[in-house]
Scaffold this motif. Structure first.
Motif, short mmCIF file in Angstrom:
data_model
loop_
_atom_site.label_atom_id
_atom_site.label_comp_id
_atom_site.label_asym_id
_atom_site.label_seq_id
_atom_site.Cartn_x
_atom_site.Cartn_y
_atom_site.Cartn_z
N ARG A 286 0.83 -1.21 0.00
CA ARG A 286 0.00 0.00 0.00
C ARG A 286 0.87 1.25 0.00
N TYR A 287 1.99 1.23 0.70
CA TYR A 287 2.92 2.35 0.64
C TYR A 287 3.45 2.53 -0.79
N ASP A 288 3.77 1.41 -1.44
CA ASP A 288 4.27 1.46 -2.81
C ASP A 288 3.22 2.03 -3.75
N ALA A 289 1.95 1.61 -3.56
CA ALA A 289 0.86 2.14 -4.39
C ALA A 289 0.64 3.62 -4.14
N TRP A 290 0.84 4.04 -2.91
CA TRP A 290 0.66 5.46 -2.56
C TRP A 290 1.76 6.32 -3.17
N LEU A 291 2.98 5.89 -3.05
CA LEU A 291 4.11 6.69 -3.51
C LEU A 291 4.32 6.60 -5.02
N HIS A 292 3.97 5.48 -5.63
CA HIS A 292 4.24 5.27 -7.05
C HIS A 292 2.98 4.80 -7.78
N ALA A 293 1.89 5.48 -7.53
CA ALA A 293 0.61 5.03 -8.07
C ALA A 293 0.60 5.01 -9.60
N MET A 294 1.25 5.98 -10.23
CA MET A 294 1.21 6.08 -11.69
C MET A 294 2.32 5.29 -12.37
N PRO A 296 3.97 2.46 -14.24
CA PRO A 296 3.35 1.37 -15.00
C PRO A 296 3.52 0.00 -14.37
N GLN A 297 4.67 -0.26 -13.77
CA GLN A 297 4.89 -1.56 -13.15
C GLN A 297 4.01 -1.76 -11.92
N VAL A 298 3.89 -0.71 -11.11
CA VAL A 298 3.05 -0.79 -9.92
C VAL A 298 1.58 -0.95 -10.32
N TYR A 299 1.15 -0.22 -11.34
CA TYR A 299 -0.24 -0.31 -11.78
C TYR A 299 -0.54 -1.68 -12.39
N SER A 300 0.36 -2.18 -13.24
CA SER A 300 0.12 -3.46 -13.89
C SER A 300 0.13 -4.62 -12.90
N SER A 301 0.82 -4.45 -11.77
CA SER A 301 0.82 -5.49 -10.75
C SER A 301 -0.47 -5.53 -9.94
N GLY A 302 -1.30 -4.51 -10.11
CA GLY A 302 -2.58 -4.45 -9.39
C GLY A 302 -2.52 -3.72 -8.07
N LYS A 303 -1.32 -3.27 -7.66
CA LYS A 303 -1.21 -2.61 -6.36
C LYS A 303 -1.97 -1.28 -6.32
N SER A 304 -1.87 -0.51 -7.41
CA SER A 304 -2.47 0.83 -7.41
C SER A 304 -3.64 0.95 -8.37
N GLU A 305 -4.10 -0.17 -8.94
CA GLU A 305 -5.17 -0.10 -9.94
C GLU A 305 -6.43 0.52 -9.38
N GLN A 306 -6.84 0.08 -8.21
CA GLN A 306 -8.06 0.61 -7.61
C GLN A 306 -7.92 2.10 -7.31
N LEU A 307 -6.78 2.49 -6.76
CA LEU A 307 -6.54 3.89 -6.42
C LEU A 307 -6.55 4.76 -7.67
N VAL A 308 -5.86 4.33 -8.73
CA VAL A 308 -5.76 5.13 -9.95
C VAL A 308 -7.12 5.25 -10.62
N ARG A 309 -7.88 4.17 -10.65
CA ARG A 309 -9.21 4.25 -11.25
C ARG A 309 -10.10 5.23 -10.50
N GLY A 310 -9.99 5.22 -9.17
CA GLY A 310 -10.76 6.18 -8.39
C GLY A 310 -10.34 7.62 -8.67
N LEU A 311 -9.05 7.85 -8.82
CA LEU A 311 -8.55 9.20 -9.12
C LEU A 311 -9.05 9.68 -10.48
N PHE A 312 -9.01 8.78 -11.49
CA PHE A 312 -9.49 9.17 -12.80
C PHE A 312 -11.00 9.39 -12.80
N GLY A 313 -11.71 8.62 -11.99
CA GLY A 313 -13.14 8.82 -11.88
C GLY A 313 -13.48 10.20 -11.32
N MET A 314 -12.80 10.59 -10.24
CA MET A 314 -13.04 11.92 -9.67
C MET A 314 -12.61 13.01 -10.63
N ALA A 315 -11.53 12.78 -11.37
CA ALA A 315 -11.08 13.77 -12.35
C ALA A 315 -12.11 13.97 -13.45
#
Length: 469
Positions: A286-294, A296-315
């Motif tokens: 979760r720290y890794d997803a927080w610090l490196h959410a965008m 590509p490796q972190v996102y493709s691993s699924g760690k930050s996918e939920q967080l990034v989708r939520g950010l794009f939704g609010m945007a």
């Protein structure tokens, strides 16, 4: 001629009535918009929903006027406003899931939990006629609070969901006993701190200009706090641990007015956060997803996918949102529970989120105002502790989904789908209103001059004997 106090109460009741009408109108309008955009609008069903919401609001209003007539008139409409928005958005997610082939009835289930919470709310007001009675059960509440956190560890009873074993299976549902344990521990802290506040604030050695408490004064408190914290860490529920830790530090500061407690708390928090990231792999991710959410490796691993989708939704929601029923909040995992804030941010926009956060600010402000106005120390600490619980829970959730802090998995009070959170937060509101009723009651009332938790009897045989002579 009516007194100033009576006029104030009368105006407050009229204001509460109009605010309840506004919350009812919000519920009907939000439900209607969701059904309309889903091509599911049926005027008969909407009328039944409007009538049911109106009856529930009226029953709660009448119960409050009977059992807590002097309580704050703004709290109940604010809670109903939050529930109105939540029920509409959860129903909207049911439609979105159905379009993708997933059949759910989260809205219907949440309505049932909201009704159960309202019943428990009324029951608390009836049973607890004076909040000071709870002080008699200080240590009992502490022990029961620890037991609540231990229940998920019982073999065959506990259930592990998303890496955290904080649920138990009961009656075909998953319940989170820690939500109720949190309230019990707040009661324990309020009672213990009220009894020992002078010793904690004035006694003890000075170290680096800060006065530290004596171990004999701090011992029972440290044992209860440490036990609850270890249980939550063992269950990998670090979001609840952070919430509990914040409530503890806030209540100690209110009791002692010592800034040293805040400094010590922040140091312990930093040490604990770093240690949790080292010891627990899921916290490190979760720290890794927080610090490196965008990344590509972190996102493709699924760690930050939920967080990034939520950010794009609010945007995509922007300032005014896409409108209820016009967004795609179903693209975010757990949109009905952990990520309901991004779901609302997409469809209501920044303006809608600010309105929702304003309702939370009103609830917390009223809790703190009650803490200032009530005349007994136990009530002050209890109301402040419950207010801290609401504040920190909302901050942790909103901070997590907006990438201000790491995600923790807590639920948003009254908004997120979940029965344990809904019922427990209704209990929190009932206790705040019970204390508010005592705080706003005229000073000459006999009930406010006698503390049932400390006074063994109302009779004074010595005075009666002197009067007879």
């Amino acid at each position: 001629m009516a007194t100033i106090s009576e006029l104030r109460v009368h105006r407050g009741r009229r204001a509460e009535g109009w605010l309840l009408v506004l919350s009812w109108a919000l519920a009907v309008l939000a439900r209607g918009l969701v059904d309309y955009h889903a091509d599911y609008l049926e005027l008969g069903a909407l009328a039944w929903y409007a009538a049911g919401f109106a009856v529930a609001a009226a029953v709660l209003h009448i119960a409050l006027r009977i059992f807590a007539p002097d309580s704050d008139q703004v709290v109940l409409p604010s809670v109903l406003g939050l529930i109105a928005v939540a029920l509409a958005e959860i129903r909207r997610l049911d439609f979105a899931y159905a379009a993708r082939g997933r059949d759910t009835d989260f809205a219907g289930t949440q309505i049932g939990w909201a009704i159960l919470g309202a019943v428990v709310f009324i029951a608390v007001l009836i049973v607890i006629r004076d909040h000071r009675v709870l002080r008699r059960f200080t240590y009992t509440a502490g022990v029961l609070g620890i037991v609540m956190y231990l229940l998920p560890a019982v073999p065959g009873l506990g259930k592990e969901i998303n890496g955290a074993k904080i649920w138990i299976g009961a009656f075909g549902h998953s319940l989170q006993p820690g939500e109720f344990g949190k309230i019990l521990l707040v009661v324990f802290f309020a009672g213990y701190l009220q009894t020992n506040r002078d010793a904690l604030a004035l006694a003890g050695p000075k170290v680096l200009g800060m006065r530290l408490p004596r171990m004999r004064d701090m011992g029972p408190l440290a044992i209860m706090f440490g036990a609850a914290l270890l249980i939550m860490i063992n269950q990998k529920d670090l979001g609840a641990a952070l919430l509990f830790f914040g409530i503890f530090i806030g209540m100690v500061y209110v009791a002692t007015e010592r800034i040293s407690w805040v400094v010590i708390g922040l140091v312990l928090f930093v040490v604990g956060a770093i240690g949790a990231g080292i010891v627990f792999p899921h916290v490190a991710s979760r720290y890794d997803a927080w610090l490196h959410a965008m990344d590509p490796q972190v996102y493709s691993s699924g760690k930050s996918e939920q967080l990034v989708r939520g950010l794009f939704g609010m945007a995509s929601g922007g300032l005014f949102g896409t409108g209820l029923g016009n967004g795609r909040p179903d693209l975010v995992p757990y949109a009905e529970s952990d990520f309901i804030i991004p779901s609302l941010g997409e469809e209501l926009g920044l303006t809608g989120l600010m309105a929702i956060l304003t309702l939370y600010v009103i609830l917390v402000q009223r809790a703190m105002r009650t803490a200032i106005g009530v005349r007994d120390g136990f009530g002050k600490l209890l109301s402040a502790g419950l207010g801290f619980a609401l504040t920190l829970q909302v901050f942790i959730v909103v901070g997590g989904v907006t990438r201000l802090i790491p995600l923790t998995g807590l639920t948003t009070p009254f908004l997120a789908y979940g029965g344990s959170s809904m019922v427990a937060n209704w209990v929190v509101i009932a206790l705040i209103l019970r204390i508010s009723d005592q705080a706003r009651r005229p000073a000459q009332s006999p009930e406010t001059r006698t503390d049932p938790a400390t006074a063994p009897s109302r009779r004074r045989p010595d005075l009666e004997e002197a009067a007879a002579q």
